[in-house]
Design an enzyme around this catalytic site. Structure first.
Site, mmCIF file in Angstrom:
data_model
loop_
_atom_site.group_PDB
_atom_site.id
_atom_site.type_symbol
_atom_site.label_atom_id
_atom_site.label_comp_id
_atom_site.label_asym_id
_atom_site.label_seq_id
_atom_site.Cartn_x
_atom_site.Cartn_y
_atom_site.Cartn_z
ATOM 1 N N SER A 516 0.853 -1.187 0.000
ATOM 2 C CA SER A 516 0.000 0.000 0.000
ATOM 3 C C SER A 516 0.898 1.250 0.000
ATOM 4 C CB SER A 516 -0.952 -0.039 1.193
ATOM 5 O OG SER A 516 -2.004 0.859 1.017
ATOM 6 N N HIS A 629 -7.504 -5.636 -1.421
ATOM 7 C CA HIS A 629 -6.359 -4.931 -0.842
ATOM 8 C C HIS A 629 -5.890 -5.604 0.453
ATOM 9 C CE1 HIS A 629 -3.804 -1.363 -0.652
ATOM 10 N NE2 HIS A 629 -4.149 -1.167 0.613
#
Length: 656
Positions: A516, A629
């Site tokens: 991320s 994610h």
């Protein structure tokens, strides 16, 4: 002889979580999350501790997930959410005298967050519905897979949920005996994290409009006449609300967005009679809640403040300096740590007689276990022993904390892990790990990825650079508008620090990885320096201009964090984009990304991969189908193992 940690050992980790004492104090329920036998999903089961005999017993056995347990006020019933494989989660019930599990609902859209009425005859719960749908529908309407999807709203997708279909979370009331259901809330807002007042007359909850990111309100609904009032002013973001036992006040957690999504959550006390609000944690420059980064814990994240019987104070989680522990807060605004050690407490429950707590705890060398803490005593009593054999048979690397002065003269805190096994006179490669967020916190918790890499013969360095939580509000906010600046200096200085401190490190064999924001930083680093021989970027950002329009949070996250937009400051976004510097990349780069990541969409990985490949750089793209994610933390168990294996193999090949 002890074993070295492997990627596959991830499946042996159990998450022990969500302890809840019964109101009479005679029992405590908690959850255990395990990888199922097929290693394609997780089971969650309810366990109960008898507080008199200290015996542990399993209460649910069926394949699936049993979670969010809650006791009735008389301690005779236990409600929870039951999700059978490939089915929507439903409300379920166990009578504590026996009788097995009874499923109360059959709502095709799923149910969550049970809360008992005072008399135990009803349960308040949450359901996500379209305006056209009803809790009485027997099945979902079949959607034509070739039908066009039409969107009118700015927020039309969300990571982990996919493309949205106009659903709003509503509160319902379920009759425990008849199963009859009635709607409590309606309209085009989400109504979440509801809780009932001690008198039974008020329902408090968080209300939000999905089209206004990071704006939510604390609402009070009268159960007598159905009227609702907002306590807050639609100017901040709030998550949790809890009534005092005397019913005269409530505490809620959130902030007024002073530093946008970098703002520390605060504690607010609302007087129901006077209608006035006081910020209790104003003098405490700490993060209220759990902001620890990790890959080895799954379970409830929303920890309610636990009030004392006299309504004069409560206990809450606080994260600080790499630790997550428990603070006591009085209604006068005094605060002191009850337990803040080199550990990671994820949730806790206060015994009704206030003599002790049950808490879920991780340490740098142990995944989560349930422990009992007698208030006023330093020692913990371990209750579960899920990982005793696992830890005894494996070699573990113990993280060593360190700190250094940043170039701006601020202390930066980090940890160093030696290879699990070392030989005298041999040198070892070093891997720099960078957390996501950027507003998260590395700390005193078990990290399986780090243990696996240490077992592979790598030293690990990880720090909390500027932008991290846990070191004061100004430290967290400092990175906004300057990604790749002071944070880049911090992580590079950390590498210098450990290379100087440990003579067995080989400065010619350096690796870097992160996910991320940590993936962005990995991309940024390899475009700024050739110092690293290998890099692995995960669920990353490479291009802020395209991220603005394709991420589920892109349009506001970019404005808040990079302090630019695509209309008037595209040059600034491009200048902060790693893709701009792709010609300068000489470090072999492995790109790992989830196909259904809507937070940092896979386009970010593909743009970077195409540019590197076209320029003849050493790179490889790996995409994980149907993954979000959150792959590394709660994704498909097999894919989590594959992800670790790809990282291990890339570093093994490039850092010889």
């Amino acid at each position: 002889m002890k074993k070295l940690m492997t990627a596959e050992d991830l499946t042996k980790i159990v998450s022990v979580s969500h302890p809840v004492y019964s109101p009479d104090g005679k029992k405590a329920v908690f959850t255990k999350v395990t990888v199922n036998d097929k290693k394609d999903d997780y089971n969650i089961h309810l366990w109960v501790r008898d507080e008199e005999t200290e015996e542990l017993s399993q209460w649910t056995f069926e394949e699936g997930k049993h979670y969010q347990p809650v006791w009735s006020k008389d301690s005779r019933q236990l409600a929870f959410i039951l999700q059978k494989p490939k089915e929507a989660p439903q409300l379920a019930l166990i009578q504590c005298e026996g009788g097995g599990v009874r499923t109360l609902t059959a709502i095709p859209y799923g149910v969550s967050h049970p809360v008992f009425s005072l008399d135990g005859a009803f349960i308040y719960a949450a359901v996500s519905l379209k305006p056209s749908e009803s809790v009485h529908d027997e099945k979902k309407e079949e959607r034509d897979e070739f039908a066009p999807a039409v969107y009118d709203d700015l927020t039309y997708k969300a990571d982990g949920r996919g493309f949205l279909d106009g659903r709003f979370t509503q509160i319902i009331l379920v009759n425990v005996h008849s199963g009859e259901i009635e709607a409590v809330t309606s309209g085009q807002h989400h109504h979440v994290n509801h809780t009932l007042s001690p008198c039974g007359k008020w329902l408090a909850y968080i209300q939000s409009n999905p089209q206004k990111p990071y704006i939510s309100d604390v609402c009070l609904r009268s159960l007598e006449d159905g009227t609702t009032k907002k306590i807050t002013q639609s100017s901040g973001a709030y998550s949790t609300v809890s009534f005092a036992p005397n019913g005269e006040s409530l505490v809620y957690i959130g902030h007024e967005r002073e530093f946008q999504n970098a703002t520390f959550p605060a504690l607010w006390l609302y007087d129901l009679k006077e209608g006035n609000v006081v910020q209790l944690s104003e003098m405490l420059d700490m993060y209220v809640g759990n902001c620890m980064a990790g890959d080895s814990f799954m379970g409830e994240a929303n920890q309610l403040p636990q009030w004392t019987k006299d309504s004069q104070g409560f206990y809450a989680l606080v994260s600080d300096q790499g630790s997550t522990g428990i603070y006591y807060f009085s209604v006068e605004g005094l605060a002191y740590p009850v337990r803040l050690e080199a550990e990671h407490i994820t949730n806790f429950s206060l015994h009704p007689d206030e003599s002790k707590m049950l808490l879920s705890r991780l340490s740098p060398v142990s995944p989560s276990e349930l422990c009992e803490m007698t208030l006023g005593e330093a020692d913990l009593k371990q209750i579960t022993f899920e990982h005793d054999e696992f830890l005894k048979e494996h070699v573990l690397s113990v993280p060593e904390p360190f700190s250094f002065q940043s170039k701006e003269g601020v202390e930066v805190h980090g940890w160093f892990m030696k290879p699990s096994e070392m030989e005298e006179g041999k040198t070892y490669p070093l891997i720099l790990e960078i957390h996501g967020g950027p507003h998260a916190m590395y700390g005193y918790t078990y990290f399986h990825e780090f243990q696996m890499l240490a077992a592979e013969g790598y030293a690990i360095v990880y720090i909390n650079p500027h932008g991290s939580h846990g070191y004061g509000q100004m430290f967290t906010d400092h990175v906004r508008g300057s990604y790749g600046g002071v944070d880049y200096e911090d992580v590079m200085q950390a590498v210098d620090h450990v290379l100087k401190a440990y003579d067995f490190l080989d400065e010619t064999r350096l690796g870097v990885t992160g996910g991320s924001y940590g993936g962005f930083m990995t991309n940024w680093i390899v475009g700024q320096t050739d110092r690293f021989r290998a890099a692995v970027t995960q669920r990353s950002i490479s291009n802020w201009i395209s991220f603005y329009g394709i991420s589920d949070i892109g349009y506001y996250f970019t404005r808040w964090q990079i302090e630019g937009d695509i209309y008037d400051s595209a040059d600034k976004l491009w200048d902060r984009s790693p893709l701009k510097y792709v010609k300068q990349v000489n470090t072999p780069l492995l790109i790992l990304h989830s196909d259904e990541d809507y937070r940092c969409p896979v386009d970010q990985a593909e743009q970077l991969f195409v540019a590197l490949k076209e320029l003849g750089k050493d790179t490889r793209l790996v995409k994980f189908p149907k993954a979000s994610h959150d792959l590394s933390r709660s994704g498909h168990p097999g894919q989590r193992i594959q992800r670790l294996t790809f990282i291990k193999d890339w570093f093994r090949e490039k850092l010889k």
